[in-house]
Design a protein around this motif. Sequence first.
Motif, PDB file in Angstrom:
ATOM      1  N   LEU A 102       0.847  -1.191   0.000  1.00  0.00           N
ATOM      2  CA  LEU A 102       0.000   0.000   0.000  1.00  0.00           C
ATOM      3  C   LEU A 102       0.882   1.240   0.000  1.00  0.00           C
ATOM      4  N   ARG A 103       0.467   2.216  -0.777  1.00  0.00           N
ATOM      5  CA  ARG A 103       1.210   3.475  -0.853  1.00  0.00           C
ATOM      6  C   ARG A 103       0.283   4.632  -0.537  1.00  0.00           C
ATOM      7  N   ARG A 104       0.796   5.581   0.234  1.00  0.00           N
ATOM      8  CA  ARG A 104       0.052   6.805   0.532  1.00  0.00           C
ATOM      9  C   ARG A 104       0.793   7.998  -0.038  1.00  0.00           C
ATOM     10  N   LYS A 105       0.060   8.830  -0.795  1.00  0.00           N
ATOM     11  CA  LYS A 105       0.634  10.019  -1.415  1.00  0.00           C
ATOM     12  C   LYS A 105      -0.318  11.186  -1.218  1.00  0.00           C
ATOM     13  N   PRO A 106       0.230  12.395  -0.986  1.00  0.00           N
ATOM     14  CA  PRO A 106      -0.648  13.557  -0.818  1.00  0.00           C
ATOM     15  C   PRO A 106      -1.315  13.960  -2.134  1.00  0.00           C
ATOM     16  N   LEU A 107      -2.581  14.337  -2.041  1.00  0.00           N
ATOM     17  CA  LEU A 107      -3.320  14.868  -3.178  1.00  0.00           C
ATOM     18  C   LEU A 107      -3.176  16.385  -3.222  1.00  0.00           C
TER      19      LEU A 107
END
Length: 382
Positions: A102-107
Amino acid sequence: MTVWSARKKAARRPDSSARGGADATPTPAVETSLAPTTGWLVRGKDGRLTAYAPSEDAVLRWTETRPGGPEWTGPDVLEAPGLLPYLSIAQGDDGYVHLVGLRRKPLPDGRMNTEVVYALQYQSGLGLRDWYAVGSPYPNDPALSAQIGPPGAVVDGEGSLHVFVRNVGGGVCGRAQTPNGKWNKWADHKGSGGIGAVHSALTDSGLVEFVLPTADRVMRWEQETVGVKFVRADDVPAKAQADSPAAVRTGEGRLSWFWHSAVDGTVDGWRPSMSSPITLGSGTGTGPVALLRTRVDGHDCTILAHRDTATGRPALAAYPTEDESRGASWSLTGDPCVGAPALAVDGRGRVVMAAFGVDGSLRVSRQKDEPGLALEAWTQVG
């Protein structure tokens, strides 16, 4: 799988996908929001073993210099910006290794986007392909995407990668490649009340099965033929610890599933021919059960490993495949470890057990060149 801080003396750079530091050795980071995984010790087509561990924004990788060792290189630090500390690993018949997480990136609006990603390694010790976004069952709702569970992954008999996640309702959603490499849409496989991560496996006939525990049962799905939709099988009447299930092929077209009991921590084994699970020995453990089927002294055996509850040390057991009535005796080995141990057969046909020490080093023990399943002294790799 355990998280590591990516600090390493002269970390090796095999290609542009790896980065090096110049400080200390990798050490465990304090991260308990995601459970450990097993299956992180993989043998490539060239016979060399590779060990993987997720790190902060990277994957750490150790590789044997030749089949059967004993020397290793690594850890190589393979960049994976935004990767959360969990790694599901799947290998196809072609030997290619798929790393899924899983990857989290800012929008742009400041919210965080959570999505399933994967990278592909074609050959042992070489670089990864770029990380590819598989997405989320909730592409337009970051708040819901943030609630999906860690992915499970498996490569089917046609060489296509399947990924599964627990959805916000406690059921399962999945997405799969088509044989030409394109991805189907996310499918809702239904279910409810699931906890932890989805766990998947492949039969020797190329059919995929996956399970997800609930508080009082284990939900299960299967295929009738390769490439068709999954159908909900009968639930297994068992209380399994979340994130502990794993499966191994034990017969033609058959998988045997194992997990830690949520009642007392013992290892239970089950397959569809059983009315209820059977407990294998009195040893108790945490995290997923590592599994391996191989021949020992000419006998078909199923080998199990886990992290012992009381001591934190790796523990090993074996019994004749599909003969659970013979029982299994658990033996402690090595020093306390973090995460979950892993099992594999090396290029010389020896059983190998690997674990990460509390100091962050990779530890390896191989089967002795003598009758039985005795292991050599543990060696520290890095």
